[in-house]
Enzyme design. Structure first.
Site, mmCIF file in Angstrom:
data_model
loop_
_atom_site.group_PDB
_atom_site.id
_atom_site.type_symbol
_atom_site.label_atom_id
_atom_site.label_comp_id
_atom_site.label_asym_id
_atom_site.label_seq_id
_atom_site.Cartn_x
_atom_site.Cartn_y
_atom_site.Cartn_z
ATOM 1 N N ASP A 14 0.861 -1.179 0.000
ATOM 2 C CA ASP A 14 0.000 0.000 0.000
ATOM 3 C C ASP A 14 0.903 1.236 0.000
ATOM 4 O OD1 ASP A 14 -1.747 2.091 0.526
ATOM 5 O OD2 ASP A 14 -2.931 0.969 1.989
ATOM 6 N N HIS A 15 0.827 2.009 -1.073
ATOM 7 C CA HIS A 15 1.728 3.148 -1.211
ATOM 8 C C HIS A 15 1.386 4.277 -0.238
ATOM 9 C CE1 HIS A 15 5.118 4.790 -3.210
ATOM 10 N NE2 HIS A 15 4.942 4.158 -4.362
ATOM 11 N N ARG A 16 0.238 4.211 0.416
ATOM 12 C CA ARG A 16 -0.081 5.204 1.446
ATOM 13 C C ARG A 16 0.724 4.950 2.711
ATOM 14 N NH1 ARG A 16 -6.372 4.164 1.918
ATOM 15 N NH2 ARG A 16 -5.462 2.055 2.064
#
Length: 512
Positions: A482-484
């Protein structure tokens, strides 16, 4: 005064299955109409989106009706079956102004064990509540149509009674043979709320029907017979258009809007494919595990901006280490360590170094929640579809403990005996897609987790080892994250550490 009834017909509904589950599919009936069941005896096997469970019935008596064929999907609260229970000796007759079925259920309260909690047996009977009397018959709230499957059968305890000449209102309601004559006042004994709803939807007056069930109870068959008579009468009175004299070769059209459609509940959808009239399409319902996977994957793809990185690793030394572990174990002592268990142990060590990947995102609070414990999920393909059992507290387990838990959960998954608790709560997922003979994959993250490690097949390949070309056992590793939660540096560092442990298992000794 209404007569005392010797038989109580109780309706058992699909209980709350917990874990947020709202529906279940009937896979196998364990009883049939006419069978005698004991309190807490399993009566049906249902498949939820998470597990296959047996549902116990809290009533003891004779099964009079089953609702739904095998393969039917029912929502929580839908009827499963009805049970005829004998009333205790000396039970008082229901009050004239109280609904008969409410009095029946109260009279047999001691013969049930209470509400069912799937996976944990049944609880004690709830305390009897004070009954509120009303001035007339009480109509139960109509549930949604999806919650009313068609019953498979209704057992007639007694043959239909011949209709007698109608009596006056006071005679019909006060006679000791109530239930055998049409009634104009007082409570109407009906075998289940489903029958009331069926009558209401088809404008059938229950007061003019003769009950053919036990002690005059109005059954579904009685209502359906009245509906059939009404349709026959309506069909006989249906007008048709006269054919056009100049086009006598065409069939006479009929007024299709006069045809009464039959009621088919949503819950009665079959698992068999539905073929379109042209034969060009075959449709399959998204139910059970397939439906849950569809919902979770769609949500994951909508909410999580995932990215994937991958690397090839030389797994020759890892295979040698596994062979040494299993070879050193004495015959009959413990189970052989699997490659999946080794990758699980490596993943836990990598998460200790990069704990941000053991997280979840709370968008309402706009926070990343870093989790303390590692609950390691692993993808397992079964005959029922893809499931993800969870190894609890994998960060506190040894390799042998992780291996034993993987074996136990895998066997339970193949037997369809995983509980909802064993399929939820994961914080990181390990996906061994190499068992399908593929090298790489870009999987969808198991929402609401933050990352998934993928392991491809291990195959001999040309590889430069110690400056020379050699044939080595190579595996492709991928990390979808998850790039968040993190950027490429964290994800790349995690994956590189995993690859180093695969190529040099001794690296793990620093974190053991």
């Amino acid at each position: 005064m209404a007569p005392g009834l010797n038989v109580n017909s109780l309706e058992f509904k699909l209980p709350d299955l917990g874990e947020g589950l709202t529906e279940a599919g009937i896979t196998r009936w364990l009883v049939q109409v006419g069978d005698v069941v004991a309190v807490d005896q399993p009566v049906v096997e249902v498949e939820t989106a998470k597990a296959l469970v047996e549902v116990p019935c809290p009533y003891g008596g004779v099964v009079t009706a089953l609702f739904g064929e095998e393969g039917t999907e029912l929502p929580v609260g839908a009827p499963l079956l009805t049970v005829a229970v004998g009333a205790p000796e000396g039970s008082p007759a229901p009050a004239p102004e109280e609904p008969a079925e409410r009095a029946l259920q109260t009279a047999a309260a001691e013969e049930s064990s209470g509400n069912v909690l799937v996976g944990y047996g049944t609880a004690a009977a709830p305390a009897r509540r004070r009954r509120v009397r009303s001035a007339g018959p009480v109509t139960q709230p109509a549930p949604k149509p999806a919650a009313q499957p068609v019953p498979r059968a209704v057992r007639q305890e007694k043959p239909p009674r011949p209709q007698e000449p109608a009596a006056g209102p006071s005679e019909a309601s006060g006679s000791s043979g109530a239930g055998t004559l049409p009634r104009t006042d007082g409570p109407i004994p009906v075998i289940s709320p489903l029958v009331r709803k069926l009558a209401r939807e088809n404008d059938v007056d229950l007061r003019v029907l003769l009950g053919t069930g036990p002690d005059g109870l109005i059954t579904r068959a009685d209502v359906e017979s009245a509906i059939a008579v009404g349709r026959t009468t309506a069909h006989a009175a249906t007008p048709t258009y006269e054919p056009t004299p100049t086009r006598t070769h065409e069939p006479t059209p009929t007024r299709t809007h006069d045809v009464t459609p039959t009621h088919t509940p949503v819950g009665a959808v079959s698992e068999e494919p539905r073929v379109a009239p042209t034969g060009a399409e075959i449709r399959y319902p998204l139910t059970g595990i397939r439906g849950l996977v569809a919902d979770k994957m769609s949500r994951s793809r909508r909410e999580i901006p995932e990215a994937t990185c991958w690397v090839d690793a030389d797994a020759t030394e890892l295979l040698a280490a596994r062979a040494a572990m299993n070879g050193a174990a004495k015959e009959g002592e413990g189970q052989k360590i699997s490659l999946l268990a080794l990758f699980a142990r490596i993943s836990v060590a990598a998460l200790a170094r990069y704990p941000m990947l053991n997280s979840t995102v709370d968008m309402e609070a706009r926070e990343v929640v870093r989790l303390a414990d590692v609950h390691l999920g692993f993808a397992a393909q079964t005959d029922r579809g893809l499931v993800v059992p969870v190894v609890r507290n994998a960060n506190t387990r040894t390799t042998e403990s992780v291996n034993a838990e993987l074996i136990r959960l895998t066997e339970a998954a193949r037997d369809g005996k995983l509980t909802p608790a064993q399929l939820t709560g994961g914080t990181f997922t390990l996906n061994n897609y190499g068992v399908f003979g593929v090298d790489g994959s870009t999987p969808i993250i198991n929402h609401p987790e933050a990352a998934m490690l993928g392991v491809g097949r291990i195959v001999p390949k040309p590889w430069v080892h110690q400056g020379e070309l050699a044939v080595r056992h190579v595996v492709q590793l991928s990390l979808t994250f998850d790039h968040r939660v993190c950027d490429g540096g964290t994800a790349g560092g995690f994956l590189r550490f995993v690859a180093d442990c695969v190529e040099q298992p001794a690296v793990l000794l620093r974190s053991v």
